[in-house]
Enzyme design. Structure first.
Site, short mmCIF file in Angstrom:
data_model
loop_
_atom_site.label_atom_id
_atom_site.label_comp_id
_atom_site.label_asym_id
_atom_site.label_seq_id
_atom_site.Cartn_x
_atom_site.Cartn_y
_atom_site.Cartn_z
N TYR A 286 -0.58 1.71 -7.17
CA TYR A 286 -1.34 1.20 -6.03
C TYR A 286 -2.84 1.33 -6.29
O TYR A 286 -3.59 0.34 -6.18
CB TYR A 286 -0.94 1.96 -4.75
CG TYR A 286 -1.91 1.78 -3.61
CD1 TYR A 286 -2.09 0.53 -3.03
CD2 TYR A 286 -2.65 2.86 -3.12
CE1 TYR A 286 -2.99 0.36 -1.98
CE2 TYR A 286 -3.54 2.70 -2.07
CZ TYR A 286 -3.71 1.45 -1.51
OH TYR A 286 -4.60 1.27 -0.49
N SER B 219 0.78 -1.25 0.00
CA SER B 219 0.00 0.00 0.00
C SER B 219 0.81 1.30 0.00
O SER B 219 0.28 2.36 0.35
CB SER B 219 -0.95 0.01 1.21
OG SER B 219 -0.20 -0.07 2.41
N ARG C 105 3.75 18.28 -3.83
CA ARG C 105 4.13 17.01 -4.45
C ARG C 105 3.27 16.80 -5.69
O ARG C 105 2.08 17.10 -5.68
CB ARG C 105 3.92 15.86 -3.47
CG ARG C 105 4.87 15.89 -2.29
CD ARG C 105 4.61 14.76 -1.33
NE ARG C 105 3.28 14.85 -0.73
CZ ARG C 105 2.92 14.20 0.38
NH1 ARG C 105 3.76 13.42 0.99
NH2 ARG C 105 1.70 14.34 0.87
#
Length: 327
Positions: free
Chosen positions: A145, A81, A283
């Site tokens: 993911y 994860s 980010r």
């Protein structure tokens, strides 16, 4: 909280992890017979609740033999994860998340295991254009993911239609807090609240704020934090509501967002520590706001988050963090 009239015999994969251990504990308390399967790659043996049988092993490797015993359902938490790692090592995630889940589904079909509750994620939506996020929104994951979790959701839909499986996927937003002795302690920590609390314990000098120029009230990103106990209770309700031949998907969140600065402030208030913070650039791929619309879970499951106060969520996480410090 009960999940039906009679106790069930259940497998909990990944039941030594954060969310899995809380769910396993709640299931045991509700009177169910619980078998936890976990390879302890990220979980902890002492997080397996008393009263549950524990098998140390891979969810896929153990499924065939274990499910032959006869079970009423599986709650499938076992997964890789870490978003960043999923982009650097996609094979680990496609094999670990999708491959494992397919082998588990096949074993369930062969042995007539009728129910599945799957731990899915808000990462399946990617970067939605509007908020709050409903289950009807397009699924466009921006990382491996999220893509693997979405692939498993698609597989579950197919198996439910073809083989009569009663299945529910629960798409979590930001899970936080703790339930007594069960809490968050990842070897690689990426979640904001435990990262901030690591500053208060002296394990980290400061916390990073990634971006303060978002179109939000204080300029920092806003996320939906759901208490892990509320999340666990949704799994018990989902288990009871699962219907043969159907795959239902529900978002789980509070429906309220808190900014990064609000989280840091709540941690300062709870811990009494100044918690220095430093601003860093945004980010890539971080949306400004991610908040869940959980109306469907409320209406279909009768689920309602009870622990929605941010300070209370942080206080539970801090109590757990402190309990680990003295060991």
């Amino acid at each position: 909280m009960s999940s039906g009239n009679k106790p069930m015999k259940l497998v909990v994969t990944g039941g030594a992890g954060y969310v899995g251990s809380v769910c396993a504990a709640r299931l045991v308390e509700a009177g169910h017979e619980v078998v936890v399967v976990d390879d302890l790659s990220t979980g902890h043996a002492d997080a397996v609740p008393g009263g549950a049988r524990f098998i140390e092993g891979d969810a896929a490797e153990t499924a065939e033999t274990l499910l032959a015993e006869g079970f009423d359902g599986v709650l499938h938490f076992a997964a890789k994860s870490l978003v960043g790692e999923s982009m650097q090592d996609p094979a680990k995630y496609w094999h670990g998340n999708v491959g494992t889940s397919l082998r588990l589904l096949d074993a369930m079909r062969r042995h007539g295991t009728p129910r599945l509750v799957f731990s899915s994620t808000a990462a399946t939506y990617g970067e939605p254009e509007t908020s709050p996020i409903a289950e009807t929104m397009p699924t466009r994951p921006t990382n491996t993911y999220g893509a693997t979790k979405l692939a498993v959701d698609h597989a579950i839909t197919s198996y439910a239609r073809a083989h009569g499986l009663a299945a529910v996927s629960l798409r979590y937003f930001n899970v936080a807090g703790a339930y007594g002795a069960y809490g968050e302690r990842h070897l690689t920590e990426t979640h904001l609240i435990p990262l901030v609390l690591q500053v208060a314990t002296g394990d980290r000098p400061q916390v990073q704020i990634y971006g303060e120029d978002y179109p939000t009230e204080d300029g920092t990103a806003v996320r939906d934090y759901i208490h892990v106990t509320d999340l666990a209770d949704a799994h018990l309700l989902a288990l009871a509501a699962a219907t043969a031949g159907e795959h239902r998907i529900y978002n789980l969140g509070n429906g309220t967002g808190f900014s990064v600065r609000q989280v840091i402030e709540a941690c300062r208030e709870v811990t009494g520590h100044p918690i220095p913070a430093a601003v860093a650039p945004r980010r890539a791929g971080d949306p400004a706001v991610l908040v869940a619309a959980s109306d469907r879970a409320r209406e279909d499951l009768g689920w309602k988050p009870e622990r929605t106060d941010l300070t209370g969520i942080v206080a539970d996480a801090w109590t757990f963090t402190q309990s680990r410090q003295v060991r």
